[in-house]
Design a protein around this motif. Sequence first.
Motif, PDB file in Angstrom:
ATOM      1  N   UNK A  12      -9.833   7.142  75.986  1.00 25.75           N
ATOM      2  CA  UNK A  12     -10.925   7.222  75.001  1.00 25.75           C
ATOM      3  C   UNK A  12     -11.961   8.251  75.435  1.00 25.75           C
ATOM      4  N   UNK A  13     -12.294   8.251  76.729  1.00 28.92           N
ATOM      5  CA  UNK A  13     -13.302   9.191  77.217  1.00 28.92           C
ATOM      6  C   UNK A  13     -12.822  10.632  77.145  1.00 28.92           C
ATOM      7  N   UNK A  34     -15.725   3.484  71.429  1.00 28.10           N
ATOM      8  CA  UNK A  34     -14.986   2.526  72.247  1.00 28.10           C
ATOM      9  C   UNK A  34     -15.188   2.801  73.735  1.00 28.10           C
ATOM     10  N   UNK A  35     -15.234   4.085  74.123  1.00 21.69           N
ATOM     11  CA  UNK A  35     -15.464   4.421  75.530  1.00 21.69           C
ATOM     12  C   UNK A  35     -16.843   3.968  75.988  1.00 21.69           C
ATOM     13  N   UNK A  71      -7.773  20.525  70.493  1.00 16.60           N
ATOM     14  CA  UNK A  71      -6.556  19.745  70.640  1.00 16.60           C
ATOM     15  C   UNK A  71      -6.446  18.652  69.603  1.00 16.60           C
ATOM     16  N   UNK A  72      -5.298  17.954  69.557  1.00 14.78           N
ATOM     17  CA  UNK A  72      -5.074  16.899  68.562  1.00 14.78           C
ATOM     18  C   UNK A  72      -5.776  15.602  68.936  1.00 14.78           C
ATOM     19  N   UNK A  73      -7.013  15.437  68.487  1.00 14.21           N
ATOM     20  CA  UNK A  73      -7.767  14.203  68.716  1.00 14.21           C
ATOM     21  C   UNK A  73      -8.610  13.908  67.494  1.00 14.21           C
ATOM     22  N   UNK A  74      -7.979  13.565  66.357  1.00 12.70           N
ATOM     23  CA  UNK A  74      -8.759  13.352  65.132  1.00 12.70           C
ATOM     24  C   UNK A  74      -9.668  12.133  65.194  1.00 12.70           C
ATOM     25  N   UNK A  75      -9.340  11.159  66.040  1.00 11.66           N
ATOM     26  CA  UNK A  75     -10.169   9.954  66.107  1.00 11.66           C
ATOM     27  C   UNK A  75     -11.118   9.950  67.276  1.00 11.66           C
ATOM     28  N   UNK A 111      -1.295   8.298  75.534  1.00  8.15           N
ATOM     29  CA  UNK A 111      -2.222   8.377  76.661  1.00  8.15           C
ATOM     30  C   UNK A 111      -3.678   8.392  76.200  1.00  8.15           C
ATOM     31  N   UNK A 112      -3.956   9.051  75.077  1.00  8.44           N
ATOM     32  CA  UNK A 112      -5.341   9.123  74.610  1.00  8.44           C
ATOM     33  C   UNK A 112      -5.864   7.778  74.126  1.00  8.44           C
ATOM     34  N   UNK A 113      -4.977   6.851  73.780  1.00  5.87           N
ATOM     35  CA  UNK A 113      -5.415   5.525  73.343  1.00  5.87           C
ATOM     36  C   UNK A 113      -4.995   4.445  74.329  1.00  5.87           C
TER      37      UNK A 113
END
Length: 563
Positions: free
Chosen positions: A255-256, A277-278, A266-270, A247-249
């Motif tokens: 992206x936002x 990109x957003x 939370x787990x969002x290393x990128x 969902x995050x990608x």
Amino acid sequence: MTADGPAAAPAREPRGAPGVPQPRQSREESTAAALAHLRGALRAHTARRRRSAAAALYGTAVVAAGLVVPHLVTAVGSARPGSALGAVAAHAPSVLPVAAPAALATAVFLAARGALWRGPVRVDLPTACWALPSPLLRRRLLLPRLAAATASGVLAGAVCGAVAGWLSSAGGDGGQSAAATAAGAWAGVVTALVAVAAGVLVQRHERAVEPVGWRAVRLGWTGVVLLAALTATAAVAGVPNWCGHVLLWSGPWGWAAQPLVAAVGGPAPGWLPASVAAAAGAAVAAAAARRAAPLIPGESLRRRAAVGEQALASLFSLELRRLKELTRPGRPAVPRRLVRLPAPRRRWLVVPWRDATALLRAPGRPAWAGVWLAAATASAAAAPSLPPRPQAVLAAGALAAGYLAAAQLTESARLDGDDMRRSAGLPYPAGTLALLHAAVPAVLLLAGTAAGALVCAAAGAWHPVLLLPPCAVPALVGAALVSSYRGAMPVHLAVGADTPFGNTAPLQMAVWYLRGPLSALALTVPALVLALGGDGPGPGHALWLLASGAVQLVWARAAARNA
């Protein structure tokens, strides 16, 4: 050369004389002159509209400053591990990877759905009827509308996102709260830009979208329900990590959301490349909207202006069924296989047979009833583990969701209430017909609440309070029938009385319109709250709910006779 000498040059007519072509006015100048004339003609209307908008904005600001903001500050300041908000904030790192992209994607879908009947680029009726057919520069007319819609969307998105980020970081230190607030505002801004662009593109390509619009709306609502179910699962039992990563990608909404997920741990290393990109996606969306806005067909804008006026009138008069019909996307007439039930052999089964056939031919209504019933069961199952105040809120929410499920299943009664000629050939008086309309919804809701209790028991979430929702079914069905046979609103309710807090007409109209569900909730919520706060449900609670159902059904019978 002539006999009289050199040929005399013809005398020039003075500038502006008849027969001499005048230099054409440039299109920019004619557009500016036409728009100036339109602004002058609409000056009084524009001033009234701005005063109304300023009054609404002032009222919203007063309510927010006096009621909403102090409660939010108090709740965030008192957030601790044992409080409800503290529990929400503690689960935020694991839930936000699913919840945030789902919420942002839903906002984009709702913007595209709204563009099927209204859209971000809007003009009023005088402009649609006078300026659009004229050979004016469309960009001078429509780009300011797009800019206003974008500005309002960005402002609303930033505020809502900032509040969501602030609440997600409740209990954290100041640095984390500031980062989460800024990240939430960033997510709201990006989503607003993408949502406005989606709405403009739907308006621009209306001819291509219209034939499949109803199917796209169905698929979109299905996706929204699935995302909501996934979010609820993540909050209650957790989901695999790969669901959040997908969902995050999944697009600009994911992206936002990544900076917000990273801000709460939370787990969002990128999140950094996702932010880039957003930003790029938002810029591309804004550019696409700017290119598409001047190309929106004039017929589309004129139809939307007329529908918008009618929808606003329906909203102010609380004609919500009319509002729903206006905003529903058109569906092409395609042949389909009809579902048939065996004809009944007993006369009293004719009305239930007709109601069941109508639900089979409109499967969306039973599906939505199932969604609301699942929400009601989940709320009732989660209430016993919470403090008293959240228990009361969830109890009211569970019964309200049950009423919405009943309202989906009583469409046949609502149609009979709107047009009594549909049932003129049936050998029943109006009151008896209303009670017969209660049979199919009551059976389906009883089966649904019983199935929900069994699912909770199998999942280890059983509590004796789950025995009470089936007892509340008669009251909820009766309330739905009261709403179905409400009849025409009395004229005196729209007049009201002037008070220091304003005219009472809106409140009177709202209470009249919602009198069925309000009465049902007033009768049933106390019994459920007492059962949650005491030693559990007993025969007295069940008898009270059944008696409330009898009262609502008697009222529905009287309402049908007086409609």
